[in-house]
Design a protein around this motif. Structure first.
Motif, PDB file in Angstrom:
ATOM      1  N   LYS A  40      14.909  62.099  27.623  1.00 29.02           N
ATOM      2  CA  LYS A  40      15.077  60.688  28.236  1.00 29.02           C
ATOM      3  C   LYS A  40      16.096  60.618  29.463  1.00 29.02           C
ATOM      4  N   SER A  41      15.966  59.815  30.416  1.00 31.75           N
ATOM      5  CA  SER A  41      16.920  59.993  31.366  1.00 31.75           C
ATOM      6  C   SER A  41      17.102  58.628  32.000  1.00 31.75           C
ATOM      7  N   GLY A  42      18.145  58.476  32.877  1.00 37.49           N
ATOM      8  CA  GLY A  42      18.209  57.418  33.806  1.00 37.49           C
ATOM      9  C   GLY A  42      19.277  57.975  34.824  1.00 37.49           C
ATOM     10  N   PHE A  48      21.770  56.279  37.872  1.00 34.08           N
ATOM     11  CA  PHE A  48      22.824  55.120  37.950  1.00 34.08           C
ATOM     12  C   PHE A  48      23.536  55.371  39.140  1.00 34.08           C
ATOM     13  N   LYS A  70      22.027  60.600  33.512  1.00 39.72           N
ATOM     14  CA  LYS A  70      22.396  60.575  32.271  1.00 39.72           C
ATOM     15  C   LYS A  70      21.022  61.267  31.609  1.00 39.72           C
ATOM     16  N   SER A  74      19.056  62.477  27.685  1.00 40.02           N
ATOM     17  CA  SER A  74      19.422  62.922  26.156  1.00 40.02           C
ATOM     18  C   SER A  74      18.200  63.743  25.903  1.00 40.02           C
ATOM     19  N   MET A  98      23.841  64.720  24.793  1.00 37.87           N
ATOM     20  CA  MET A  98      23.535  63.496  25.848  1.00 37.87           C
ATOM     21  C   MET A  98      24.679  63.909  26.957  1.00 37.87           C
ATOM     22  N   ALA A 136      23.994  50.325  30.469  1.00 41.92           N
ATOM     23  CA  ALA A 136      23.131  49.680  31.607  1.00 41.92           C
ATOM     24  C   ALA A 136      23.911  50.345  32.986  1.00 41.92           C
ATOM     25  N   GLU A 172      22.611  53.486  24.426  1.00 44.35           N
ATOM     26  CA  GLU A 172      22.333  54.451  25.366  1.00 44.35           C
ATOM     27  C   GLU A 172      20.668  54.761  25.686  1.00 44.35           C
ATOM     28  N   LYS A 173      20.086  55.006  24.503  1.00 47.74           N
ATOM     29  CA  LYS A 173      18.803  55.608  24.524  1.00 47.74           C
ATOM     30  C   LYS A 173      17.780  54.304  24.895  1.00 47.74           C
ATOM     31  N   ARG A 174      18.058  53.107  24.564  1.00 46.28           N
ATOM     32  CA  ARG A 174      17.402  52.046  25.010  1.00 46.28           C
ATOM     33  C   ARG A 174      17.542  51.921  26.362  1.00 46.28           C
ATOM     34  N   ALA A 175      18.654  52.360  27.126  1.00 44.30           N
ATOM     35  CA  ALA A 175      18.823  52.164  28.528  1.00 44.30           C
ATOM     36  C   ALA A 175      18.154  53.393  29.423  1.00 44.30           C
ATOM     37  N   LEU A 176      17.614  54.314  28.545  1.00 45.16           N
ATOM     38  CA  LEU A 176      16.986  55.469  29.562  1.00 45.16           C
ATOM     39  C   LEU A 176      15.611  55.227  29.272  1.00 45.16           C
TER      40      LEU A 176
END
Lengths: 256, 320
Positions: free
Chosen positions: A162-164, A166, A175, A177, A223, B274, B313-317
């Motif tokens: 999972k990633s994001g 920002f 980020k 995980s 993470m 977030a 954190e995982k919910r925001a990815l």
């Protein structure tokens, strides 16, 4: 007899390094681990601007957060090396900042007993800047059975990435995980099975932004947080473990 | 040869002396430590034993919680037994110095060691716990015990994990001249017993409520659930609130502080996730001035981030 050898070794280690600054935390492993991970006869300065951050105590010895926040660091960042002095294998990671634009790197680690923690940053002139922290711990994190085993569907969850993306004050932050047991090989009858290599690329230019090698102190289900200077709209992350599994994802507006 | 034999005899003597010393020193009070417990009357026939709001330490021996007891006319109901066998024994002696009624029911509100580890001092057939709490104590008790020995050391001497043999059901409990309402909640550990003495209005909220002491989150199923249950507690017909940790209070300020604090925690964790912050950055979050009276807020924030932040954190990815 063994004791004499130990004394001789200690004398040798300290004598060979007349200009090594003294350890702000007074750990017996200061000179030894610097030599082990940074090399012999390197130039070292103690520098708080490296911005190492660890908690005063480990609430969970298998998952301790660490960040190296380089926003106040005045030099170009070539390389970041972190280690946990008292762990069976102290090394946590080595990150190469290929364009020198790394502003933050964060990863969770395991701790076997209360320990000093170090982050060393290599600048453009070849000087290592070291910052230190101390984590109190009940310990046992390196030899605890992995949590994922108690989860019956771990095989279907294994490898979930999972990633994001920002943005923060004009910088770009990624980020990621990964669900991975990260078995260090230190638990009886559990062979080593861990992600060793990580790469982050700028998807638009295909420039390599960061390469990272992980070691035994890295925690289960890592993470990662990386921050780079400036705006980068499309990034990709790629990881490889020692069994040949590869995990990758594109992040940013282009990601599906 | 004879020299060897005498050597053996010496060792045998040494072992015997060690056993003898051990046998005598394992009795309580051997090292002269005492919790110096005091019972404060808070209503007719209702007493509270108030502990400090510090963390566990070798200085306080784990006396960081509130326990209590209620006279019913047909026996005493005890609420929680404290952090160690020694506490339990001193607590029992204290109860017996305030009332001539026998102890008939000891209610253990949840499975955390500071509330459940004094149980050895009471008769096994008087010990009661929620079914789910008993399972949690079976599961986590030994690990808690190891950690308690590490944190408070000699105060734990002789303490063994004791899972109550009886189960308590939520509902009304009539005993003598008292009517107690037993309420099962989940916010703090997943199985938390709250006791309202409807006769006096004393509400033993246990660790569902912390007052002027930062709440702890190692087993919470979630701060949103906890907050909704605090709102239910605030609706009860109480005249005074005995929090699990912190001073006894006669209005709703403890509930308001809990709701405010839980809301702040939820906002910090969700807002940080977030923004993509790492856990290391979240533990440095500024604590608002209005919580300056909340003891241990920084310490507990570090723990809470460890317990809960990964889920936020995982919910925001996004999954690949």
């Amino acid at each position: 007899m063994r004791r004499y050898w130990l004394c001789a070794f200690t004398l040798f280690a300290s004598a060979s390094w007349a200009d090594l600054p003294s350890d702000p935390l007074g750990s017996p492993l200061w000179a030894y681990n610097i030599e082990r991970y940074l090399g012999q006869e390197v130039t070292v300065v103690v520098d708080e601007r490296v911005g190492l951050s660890v908690p005063d105590f480990a609430e969970d010895s298998t998952q301790v957060p660490l960040a190296v926040n380089l926003r106040e660091f005045p030099h170009k960042v070539n390389k970041v090396v972190t280690w946990v002095d008292m762990n069976p294998v102290p090394h946590l990671f080595t990150a190469n900042s290929t364009d020198g634009q790394l502003k933050l790197v964060s990863l969770n680690f395991r701790v076997q007993q209360a320990s000093s923690v170090r982050a060393a940053v290599l600048d453009e002139q070849g000087v290592w800047h070291i910052d230190s922290g101390y984590v109190d711990a009940a310990g046992g994190g390196c030899t605890a059975p992995r949590e994922v085993l108690s989860n019956s569907d771990w095989e279907s969850e294994f490898g979930t990435l999972k990633s994001g993306l920002f943005s923060d004050r004009g910088n770009t932050r990624i980020k990621a995980s990964l669900l991975h047991p990260m078995d260090s090989g230190m638990v009886g009858n559990v062979p080593a099975f861990f992600v060793g290599d990580v790469e982050v690329r700028n998807e638009s230019s295909d420039n390599l932004l960061l390469t990272m090698t992980l070691a035994e102190s890295a925690a289960e289900n890592p993470m990662f947080v990386f921050e780079f200077e400036g705006g980068i709209p499309h990034l990709s992350i790629h990881m490889k473990d020692n069994n040949g599994y590869q995990f990758e994802g594109a992040i940013g507006e282009a990601s599906p | 040869m004879s020299r060897l034999r005498s050597h053996h005899r010496n060792i045998a003597w040494l072992v015997a002396v060690l056993f003898w010393a051990l046998a005598f020193s394992s009795g309580t009070g051997a090292s002269g430590k005492s919790y110096s417990l005091e019972a404060t009357p808070v209503a007719e026939g209702v007493w509270v034993v108030v502990g400090s709001t510090d963390n566990f330490s070798k200085a306080n021996g784990g006396n960081i919680l509130n326990t209590g007891f209620i006279e019913t006319g047909e026996g005493v109901v005890v609420i929680d037994t404290g952090p160690s066998r020694r506490y339990g024994e001193e607590f029992r002696a204290l109860i017996e110095s305030h009332t001539s009624e026998p102890i008939v029911k000891v209610l253990i509100t949840h499975h955390h060691p500071d509330h459940a580890f004094g149980s050895q001092a009471f008769e096994p057939n008087t010990l009661y716990m929620l079914d789910e709490s008993a399972s949690l104590l079976e599961q986590d008790g030994e690990a808690f015990s190891d950690n308690m020995y590490r944190m408070i050391g000699d105060w734990m001497r002789g303490t063994e994990v004791t899972v109550p043999m009886n189960r308590v059901q939520p509902g009304l409990l009539s005993l003598g001249n008292r009517q107690l309402r037993l309420i099962a909640m989940q916010g703090h550990t997943g199985a938390d017993l709250v006791v309202l003495d409807e006769t006096s209005g004393a509400l033993f909220a246990s660790d569902m409520v912390f007052f002027n002491r930062a709440l702890t989150t190692p087993q919470t199923p979630g701060v949103a659930l906890w907050r909704s249950e605090i709102r239910q507690l605030a609706q009860l017909p109480f005249s005074l609130v005995v929090p699990g940790h912190g001073p006894v209070i006669r209005d709703d300020r403890a509930f308001l502080q809990m709701i405010d604090y839980l809301t702040w925690l939820d906002d910090v964790l969700a807002g940080s996730a977030a923004r993509g912050l790492s856990a290391s950055e979240v533990i440095d979050t500024a604590i608002p001035e209005r919580f300056s009276e909340v003891e241990g807020a920084r310490y507990e924030l570090v723990r809470t981030v460890s317990h809960l932040y990964a889920d936020y954190e995982k919910r925001a990815l996004n999954r690949h």
